[in-house]
Design a protein around this motif. Structure first.
Motif, PDB file in Angstrom:
ATOM      1  N   SER A   1      40.063  28.509  47.659  1.00  0.00           N
ATOM      2  CA  SER A   1      40.366  29.609  46.748  1.00  0.00           C
ATOM      3  C   SER A   1      39.104  30.460  46.664  1.00  0.00           C
ATOM      4  O   SER A   1      38.009  29.938  46.435  1.00  0.00           O
ATOM      5  CB  SER A   1      40.755  29.058  45.375  1.00  0.00           C
ATOM      6  N   ASP A   2      39.239  31.767  46.839  1.00  0.00           N
ATOM      7  CA  ASP A   2      38.074  32.646  46.937  1.00  0.00           C
ATOM      8  C   ASP A   2      38.281  33.891  46.065  1.00  0.00           C
ATOM      9  O   ASP A   2      38.375  35.004  46.562  1.00  0.00           O
ATOM     10  CB  ASP A   2      37.886  33.018  48.415  1.00  0.00           C
ATOM     11  N   PRO A   3      38.362  33.723  44.735  1.00  0.00           N
ATOM     12  CA  PRO A   3      38.711  34.847  43.868  1.00  0.00           C
ATOM     13  C   PRO A   3      37.729  36.019  43.914  1.00  0.00           C
ATOM     14  O   PRO A   3      38.137  37.162  43.697  1.00  0.00           O
ATOM     15  CB  PRO A   3      38.780  34.242  42.468  1.00  0.00           C
ATOM     16  N   GLU A   4      36.460  35.769  44.192  1.00  0.00           N
ATOM     17  CA  GLU A   4      35.494  36.873  44.271  1.00  0.00           C
ATOM     18  C   GLU A   4      35.393  37.472  45.670  1.00  0.00           C
ATOM     19  O   GLU A   4      34.727  38.481  45.869  1.00  0.00           O
ATOM     20  CB  GLU A   4      34.101  36.408  43.810  1.00  0.00           C
ATOM     21  N   GLY A   5      35.989  36.821  46.671  1.00  0.00           N
ATOM     22  CA  GLY A   5      35.992  37.347  48.028  1.00  0.00           C
ATOM     23  C   GLY A   5      34.720  37.107  48.824  1.00  0.00           C
ATOM     24  O   GLY A   5      34.563  37.659  49.913  1.00  0.00           O
TER      25      GLY A   5
ATOM     26  N   LEU B   1      38.197  40.409  55.264  1.00  0.00           N
ATOM     27  CA  LEU B   1      38.563  41.389  54.246  1.00  0.00           C
ATOM     28  C   LEU B   1      39.423  42.480  54.867  1.00  0.00           C
ATOM     29  O   LEU B   1      39.148  42.981  55.948  1.00  0.00           O
ATOM     30  CB  LEU B   1      37.310  42.010  53.623  1.00  0.00           C
ATOM     31  N   GLY B   2      40.464  42.834  54.149  1.00  0.00           N
ATOM     32  CA  GLY B   2      41.373  43.880  54.614  1.00  0.00           C
ATOM     33  C   GLY B   2      40.828  45.253  54.282  1.00  0.00           C
ATOM     34  O   GLY B   2      39.672  45.426  53.899  1.00  0.00           O
TER      35      GLY B   2
ATOM     36  N   TYR C   1      41.560  43.387  49.603  1.00  0.00           N
ATOM     37  CA  TYR C   1      42.330  42.145  49.749  1.00  0.00           C
ATOM     38  C   TYR C   1      41.802  41.386  50.953  1.00  0.00           C
ATOM     39  O   TYR C   1      41.058  41.920  51.765  1.00  0.00           O
ATOM     40  CB  TYR C   1      43.825  42.425  49.909  1.00  0.00           C
ATOM     41  N   SER C   2      42.191  40.126  51.047  1.00  0.00           N
ATOM     42  CA  SER C   2      41.816  39.309  52.209  1.00  0.00           C
ATOM     43  C   SER C   2      43.027  39.131  53.105  1.00  0.00           C
ATOM     44  O   SER C   2      44.144  38.947  52.613  1.00  0.00           O
ATOM     45  CB  SER C   2      41.334  37.924  51.759  1.00  0.00           C
TER      46      SER C   2
END
Length: 78
Positions: free
Chosen positions: A9-13, A22-23, A28-29
């Motif tokens: 889980s990577d809420p901060e990216g 990263l999109g 978004y990822s």
């Protein structure tokens, strides 16, 4: 050696940025699955992940690679 399956889980990216997933505009990822072996070597990347079939797709990919399977199952919620 027993195989492990880890989900991140990577809420901060931060991890998405490091791995280049990263999109558009970093908003978004991308949904990519990375297959890393027990020695920490990246063996495969699935860049065409479909959430509705992702679980079975992962099983299929690991089976194709003849990867060790987990011996235990997640207990039922019922």
């Amino acid at each position: 050696m027993q195989a492990q399956t880890l989900v991140l889980s990577d809420p901060e990216g931060a991890t998405a940025k490091r791995w280049g997933v990263l999109g558009f505009g970093g908003l978004y990822s991308n949904r990519w699955t990375f297959y890393i072996d027990g020695a920490g070597i990246l063996r495969d990347v699935d860049r065409d992940v479909h959430p509705e079939t992702a679980g079975q797709d992962i099983i299929n990919r690991l089976t194709e690679r003849d990867s060790p399977r987990l011996l235990s199952r997640v207990p039922s919620a019922h």
